[in-house]
Design a protein around this motif. Structure first.
Motif, PDB file in Angstrom:
ATOM      1  N   ALA A 104     -94.736   7.700 -12.238  1.00  0.00           N
ATOM      2  CA  ALA A 104     -95.242   6.475 -11.209  1.00  0.00           C
ATOM      3  C   ALA A 104     -96.251   5.703 -11.965  1.00  0.00           C
ATOM      4  O   ALA A 104     -97.008   6.307 -12.283  1.00  0.00           O
ATOM      5  N   GLN A 105     -95.799   4.190 -12.028  1.00  0.00           N
ATOM      6  CA  GLN A 105     -96.812   3.559 -12.455  1.00  0.00           C
ATOM      7  C   GLN A 105     -97.555   2.707 -11.377  1.00  0.00           C
ATOM      8  O   GLN A 105     -96.869   1.693 -10.760  1.00  0.00           O
ATOM      9  N   ASP A 106     -98.544   2.607 -10.997  1.00  0.00           N
ATOM     10  CA  ASP A 106     -99.178   2.203  -9.752  1.00  0.00           C
ATOM     11  C   ASP A 106    -100.488   1.407 -10.528  1.00  0.00           C
ATOM     12  O   ASP A 106    -101.513   1.941 -10.898  1.00  0.00           O
ATOM     13  N   LEU A 107     -99.967   0.099 -10.446  1.00  0.00           N
ATOM     14  CA  LEU A 107    -101.451  -0.893 -10.788  1.00  0.00           C
ATOM     15  C   LEU A 107    -102.164  -1.440  -9.738  1.00  0.00           C
ATOM     16  O   LEU A 107    -102.855  -2.338 -10.023  1.00  0.00           O
ATOM     17  N   GLY A 108    -101.962  -1.070  -8.657  1.00  0.00           N
ATOM     18  CA  GLY A 108    -102.793  -1.482  -7.385  1.00  0.00           C
ATOM     19  C   GLY A 108    -104.326  -1.352  -7.777  1.00  0.00           C
ATOM     20  O   GLY A 108    -104.866  -0.341  -8.170  1.00  0.00           O
TER      21      GLY A 108
ATOM     22  N   ALA B 109    -104.131   1.742 -13.255  1.00  0.00           N
ATOM     23  CA  ALA B 109    -104.800   0.554 -13.980  1.00  0.00           C
ATOM     24  C   ALA B 109    -106.167   0.709 -14.492  1.00  0.00           C
ATOM     25  O   ALA B 109    -106.950   1.030 -13.650  1.00  0.00           O
ATOM     26  N   ALA B 110    -106.313   0.480 -15.815  1.00  0.00           N
ATOM     27  CA  ALA B 110    -107.770   0.159 -16.089  1.00  0.00           C
ATOM     28  C   ALA B 110    -108.302  -0.886 -15.761  1.00  0.00           C
ATOM     29  O   ALA B 110    -107.650  -1.909 -15.246  1.00  0.00           O
TER      30      ALA B 110
ATOM     31  N   GLY C  37    -106.189  -4.186 -17.850  1.00  0.00           N
ATOM     32  CA  GLY C  37    -105.466  -3.867 -16.647  1.00  0.00           C
ATOM     33  C   GLY C  37    -104.442  -2.916 -16.806  1.00  0.00           C
ATOM     34  O   GLY C  37    -103.478  -3.110 -15.800  1.00  0.00           O
ATOM     35  N   MET C  38    -104.226  -2.276 -17.742  1.00  0.00           N
ATOM     36  CA  MET C  38    -102.849  -1.386 -17.994  1.00  0.00           C
ATOM     37  C   MET C  38    -103.361   0.003 -17.981  1.00  0.00           C
ATOM     38  O   MET C  38    -104.689   0.376 -18.537  1.00  0.00           O
ATOM     39  N   PRO C  39    -102.495   0.935 -18.102  1.00  0.00           N
ATOM     40  CA  PRO C  39    -102.962   2.447 -18.209  1.00  0.00           C
ATOM     41  C   PRO C  39    -103.554   2.688 -19.417  1.00  0.00           C
ATOM     42  O   PRO C  39    -104.300   3.902 -19.172  1.00  0.00           O
ATOM     43  N   PHE C  40    -103.160   2.211 -20.387  1.00  0.00           N
ATOM     44  CA  PHE C  40    -103.497   2.517 -21.852  1.00  0.00           C
ATOM     45  C   PHE C  40    -104.420   1.487 -22.373  1.00  0.00           C
ATOM     46  O   PHE C  40    -104.042   0.258 -21.992  1.00  0.00           O
ATOM     47  N   PHE C  41    -105.522   1.545 -22.830  1.00  0.00           N
ATOM     48  CA  PHE C  41    -106.396   0.555 -23.468  1.00  0.00           C
ATOM     49  C   PHE C  41    -107.048   1.088 -24.585  1.00  0.00           C
ATOM     50  O   PHE C  41    -107.203   2.287 -24.955  1.00  0.00           O
TER      51      PHE C  41
ATOM     52  N   ILE D 160    -105.342   6.211 -18.214  1.00  0.00           N
ATOM     53  CA  ILE D 160    -105.820   6.567 -16.800  1.00  0.00           C
ATOM     54  C   ILE D 160    -104.637   7.195 -16.362  1.00  0.00           C
ATOM     55  O   ILE D 160    -103.711   6.226 -16.145  1.00  0.00           O
ATOM     56  N   GLN D 161    -104.252   8.252 -16.189  1.00  0.00           N
ATOM     57  CA  GLN D 161    -103.285   8.948 -15.807  1.00  0.00           C
ATOM     58  C   GLN D 161    -103.505  10.395 -15.176  1.00  0.00           C
ATOM     59  O   GLN D 161    -104.681  10.882 -15.447  1.00  0.00           O
ATOM     60  N   GLY D 162    -102.379  10.956 -14.657  1.00  0.00           N
ATOM     61  CA  GLY D 162    -102.570  12.084 -14.236  1.00  0.00           C
ATOM     62  C   GLY D 162    -101.234  13.124 -13.981  1.00  0.00           C
ATOM     63  O   GLY D 162    -100.266  12.182 -13.659  1.00  0.00           O
TER      64      GLY D 162
END
Length: 433
Positions: free
Chosen positions: A64-68, A364-365, A371-375, A394-396
């Protein structure tokens, strides 16, 4: 005026483009673990404009990709409890006798993981024939990919094991940072999802006289795989079948995936018919648009696709193994591998995977990090003499577990999409030297 698409130096879009590139590269890497999930829905290039996306629930790993923004560090998943009922027959009144539905929910937490890489100083650049700057990013990417794959494996297995070398990015459970590195709790298999090889079959996990009930001769074999298939078809609510994208026979010929350690794979491959099992996998691949999960070192037998895992979940003589002694409790009990295994044998854990074995969430970073999960970032210090490169995510992730209704008011804690199967394996000479 038209021209080539480019991102100039200093452009406010530069960090975003690089972060998106890392996310895409990580999610598309050609590893066994990464092949266990489906791709995100089309249009991930516009991910920043998407509130939430989720990959197919028919594969073992659901992402699940949550960018909120401002939504906290937890992601919630929901489960519809199984419904049991008998039909209302003939002219008997059906009104008001509708079967109730119940939802369960589970939350997993996300956290930031970072790998910095030292790119050296001015004099190291002068003295060395190697361009550390060019080497830095591939090394950082490999570190993050290893951490992602190994964390996934450990969570699904419900244990890290004690095999250890420089290739591991996840420490053994006695390391002081183990829990923080894993982000979410690593949970031992539930009682209804934990088995041991027993000669040419499997049996529920058991301990006797303070040690697990296993002998050095209880190894993975064709007969054991047959027993696994029989058990899956006999138990209530088994792990859902895996439906690989593009597989036109997924409904008529359901599959489950058995992840095995390199040592278990080697034992299995000694069977004279193993070449036929590899041919079976290639034949099935032709019906599934040559999905990469069918390619490489795999074999197909009795509806079970056997794949080699990247690292073994291994327990040596005297090592602790945790298990659940009750169907209705998550309380874990500890036992050990028998001393009789000595320095010649160990216990490796195979994983039978169905759909929805593990949930992985990305957040999201901050915008300043893309602003993406990876940076990633580069940092000069000491007046420009030294430089570091850093990759972050930023994940789990967590194993999907529910308290599942069994009927008659009974509920069993159940690892939804994974069954752990412990077998004996011979050790290479000198592994414990």
């Amino acid at each position: 005026m038209s021209g080539k698409t480019s991102v100039g130096a200093g452009s406010p879009n530069a960090q975003f483009v690089q972060a998106a590139g890392l996310f895409a590269q990580s999610q598309q890497r050609n590893s066994t673990i990464n092949k266990l999930s489906a791709p995100f829905p089309k249009g991930e290039a516009g991910a920043a404009a998407t509130i939430r996306k989720q990959t197919s629930a028919d594969m073992p790993i659901v992402k699940a990709q949550d960018l909120g923004k401002g939504t906290g560090d937890e992601v919630e998943f929901h489960f519809v409890q199984p419904v049991g009922a008998y039909p209302i027959m003939g002219r008997k009144k059906a009104e008001g006798k509708g079967v109730g539905m119940a939802l369960d929910k589970y939350r997993l937490r996300v956290d930031q993981a970072r790998f910095p890489v030292d790119l050296g100083d001015t004099m190291s650049k002068v003295r060395s024939p190697v361009d550390f700057y060019r080497l830095g990013r591939p090394i950082a990417q490999a570190l993050m990919d290893g951490y992602q794959d190994q964390s996934t494996l450990v969570h699904m297995a419900g244990a890290r094991g004690f095999h250890n070398n420089i290739e591991w990015k996840v420490p053994t459970p006695d390391h002081e940072d183990f829990e923080e590195i894993m982000i979410n709790p690593v949970k031992a298999p539930t009682k209804n999802r934990h088995y041991i090889a027993d000669g040419d079959a499997i049996k529920p996990f058991a301990a006797i006289s303070g040690a697990m009930d296993i002998a050095t001769t209880d190894m993975l074999s064709m007969d054991v795989v047959d027993s696994i298939r029989t058990v899956v078809e006999s138990i209530p609510l088994p792990p859902p079948a895996v439906k690989i994208p593009g597989d036109i026979v997924s409904e008529d010929s359901p599959l489950r995936c058995l992840l095995v350690s390199p040592a278990q794979y080697h034992a299995f491959a000694q069977d004279p018919q193993f070449r036929q099992f590899q041919a079976n996998a290639l034949a099935r691949a032709s019906k599934a648009k040559n999905h990469p999960l069918f390619l490489g070192e795999v074999g197909l037998w009795n509806g079970i696709l056997i794949c080699k895992m990247p690292k073994p979940i291994r327990f040596y003589a005297g090592n602790e193994i945790r298990y659940c002694a009750s169907y209705s409790s998550e309380v874990e009990t500890a036992t050990v591998v028998p001393d009789s295994f000595g320095k010649t044998h160990a216990v490796d854990r195979a994983l039978l995977l169905g759909g929805q074995a593990l949930a992985q969430a990305f957040a999201a970073a901050p915008d300043k990090k893309g602003g993406m999960p990876f940076f990633w970032s580069e940092q000069e210090f000491d007046h420009g003499d030294k430089m570091e490169l850093l990759i972050g995510a930023i994940q789990g992730m967590a194993k999907v577990r529910w308290k599942v209704a069994q009927g008659d008011g009974k509920f069993h804690y159940t690892d939804h999409g994974v069954i752990a199967i412990d077998t004996a394996v011979p050790l290479m000479a000198g592994e414990l030297a």
